[in-house]
Enzyme design. Sequence first.
Site, PDB file in Angstrom:
ATOM      1  CD1 TRP A 162      -3.047  -1.249   0.595  1.00 19.45           C
ATOM      2  CD2 TRP A 162      -1.668  -2.409   1.916  1.00 19.45           C
ATOM      3  NE1 TRP A 162      -3.616  -2.472   0.825  1.00 19.45           N
ATOM      4  CE2 TRP A 162      -2.798  -3.206   1.632  1.00 19.45           C
ATOM      5  CE3 TRP A 162      -0.662  -2.942   2.733  1.00 19.45           C
ATOM      6  CZ2 TRP A 162      -2.957  -4.494   2.129  1.00 19.45           C
ATOM      7  CZ3 TRP A 162      -0.820  -4.231   3.233  1.00 19.45           C
ATOM      8  CH2 TRP A 162      -1.954  -4.990   2.931  1.00 19.45           C
ATOM      9  CG  HIS A 177      -6.631  -1.372   3.473  1.00 22.64           C
ATOM     10  ND1 HIS A 177      -6.078  -2.614   3.633  1.00 22.64           N
ATOM     11  CD2 HIS A 177      -6.227  -0.659   4.559  1.00 22.64           C
ATOM     12  CE1 HIS A 177      -5.372  -2.649   4.765  1.00 22.64           C
ATOM     13  NE2 HIS A 177      -5.448  -1.480   5.333  1.00 22.64           N
ATOM     14  NE  ARG A 204      -4.476   1.005  -1.774  1.00 19.75           N
ATOM     15  CZ  ARG A 204      -4.735  -0.256  -2.043  1.00 19.75           C
ATOM     16  NH1 ARG A 204      -4.129  -0.836  -3.065  1.00 19.75           N
ATOM     17  NH2 ARG A 204      -5.594  -0.930  -1.316  1.00 19.75           N
ATOM     18  CD  GLN A 218     -10.169  -1.396  -0.570  1.00 16.97           C
ATOM     19  OE1 GLN A 218     -10.264  -1.496   0.647  1.00 16.97           O
ATOM     20  NE2 GLN A 218      -9.123  -1.816  -1.248  1.00 16.97           N
ATOM     21  CB  VAL A 261      -7.379 -13.001   5.765  1.00 18.45           C
ATOM     22  CG1 VAL A 261      -8.534 -12.066   6.044  1.00 18.45           C
ATOM     23  CG2 VAL A 261      -6.629 -12.613   4.503  1.00 18.45           C
ATOM     24  CB  ALA A 315     -12.411  -9.855   6.399  1.00 10.88           C
TER      25      ALA A 315
HETATM   26  N1  DAH Z   1      -7.618  -4.542   2.144  1.00 13.22           N
HETATM   27  C1  DAH Z   1      -7.180  -5.244   0.965  1.00 13.22           C
HETATM   28  C2  DAH Z   1      -6.638  -4.240  -0.043  1.00 13.22           C
HETATM   29  O1  DAH Z   1      -6.907  -3.100   0.074  1.00 13.22           O
HETATM   30  C3  DAH Z   1      -8.327  -5.988   0.356  1.00 13.22           C
HETATM   31  C4  DAH Z   1      -8.731  -7.145   1.180  1.00 13.22           C
HETATM   32  C5  DAH Z   1      -8.199  -8.396   0.968  1.00 13.22           C
HETATM   33  C6  DAH Z   1      -9.655  -6.986   2.197  1.00 13.22           C
HETATM   34  C7  DAH Z   1      -8.557  -9.470   1.724  1.00 13.22           C
HETATM   35  C8  DAH Z   1     -10.041  -8.056   2.984  1.00 13.22           C
HETATM   36  C9  DAH Z   1      -9.481  -9.315   2.724  1.00 13.22           C
HETATM   37  O2  DAH Z   1     -10.921  -7.944   3.974  1.00 13.22           O
HETATM   38  O3  DAH Z   1      -9.844 -10.361   3.497  1.00 13.22           O
HETATM   39  O4  DAH Z   1      -5.953  -4.630  -0.931  1.00 13.22           O
END
Ligand code: DAH
Length: 347
Positions: A162, A177, A204, A218, A261, A315
């Site tokens: 990020w 995010h 970003r 998002q 995760v 998630a």
């Molecule tokens: N936060 C991640 C991103 O911005 C996206 C994401 C991936 C969110 C996996 C989640 C997850 O909740 O389980 O790239």
Amino acid sequence: MSEKTELIQELEALQKKAELELKEIQDAVSLQNWRAAYLSRSSDVMAFFKRLPEAPKEERPKIGQFANQVKTALEKQFEKKEIMIKQAYLDANLKNERLDVTLPGRKPARGRLHIQTLVLREIYRIFAEMGFQVYRSPDVESDENNFELLNIPAHHPARDLWDTFYTTKPGVIMRTHTSPGQVRAMREFSPEPIRVVLPGMCYRYEQIDASHEIQFNQVELLAVGKNITFGDMKGTLEEFTKRMYGEGVRTRMRPSYFPFVEPGAEMDVECFVCAGKGCSVCGGKGWLEILGCGMVHPTVLRNGGYDPEIYSGFAAGLGPERISMLRYRIDDIRNFWGNDVRFLEQF
Ligand code: DAH
């Protein structure tokens, strides 16, 4: 010839002259000039009244009477002409400034909701039907919520995923995010079970091009409770894709890595342009990536106030702009926030 006849003849000649001139008059200005010449106090007709003493006494009443007749006759003709000229003006105006009520009207430009407002609402609706409620969290976040508590410590190489906008205040950033909303929601609801959608703008520090923007939406999904399994996640996300893209859509999951995760995965839908054969939209792969997901990492659960020995959760992170781009074949992400009405009014 007597004086009387002379005066009367003069008057008759004057009347004739006046009447001939009046006939020629077509406009209001000339008409007023004519009136000044023949009917005003200083006019020739009026002058006759002053000349009455020139005539023999016994003839004066007759001459006076005649002069009055001439005056009245000219006044009447003046009035007639005045009405005629006014009417002519009116007719001309009506003709020139005609209002055609049968012409088609000009439509006022109507405002409308932004394409992404519509798509977001659709996403909320689908998840609301499955029991998820919208939970909002701030765009300006702490480094701690955005990274640390999501199992991304400082100096961890995963931070390279990020590119962050920092503020002048240490520890305060623009969220990269919507995942920090997970921690906020968990800390608010623990130890109750959770089913929330976390929508919002993310930021970003990117080079902007057709597929990268420095700001984008998002939608995060979070479910925490007892006995929540990977199967629950798969079922929920498959149901979502069916309701979003249509009953017949095929999906697949691939293992992937996100620090918050374990296990982590990405979900693809079969390319609806080429139906899996491979084309330029899917880059020849036949599949389109639509979201990242996984089982909430024990560390993250603990940070949120849930004992990972008792609770589990899943998630996911969706990109609404990507959903729109695939659905409407929008080939440049810059269209979304470019505010060109020619783009916006198509939705
Ligand atoms: N936060 C991640 C991103 O911005 C996206 C994401 C991936 C969110 C996996 C989640 C997850 O909740 O389980 O790239």
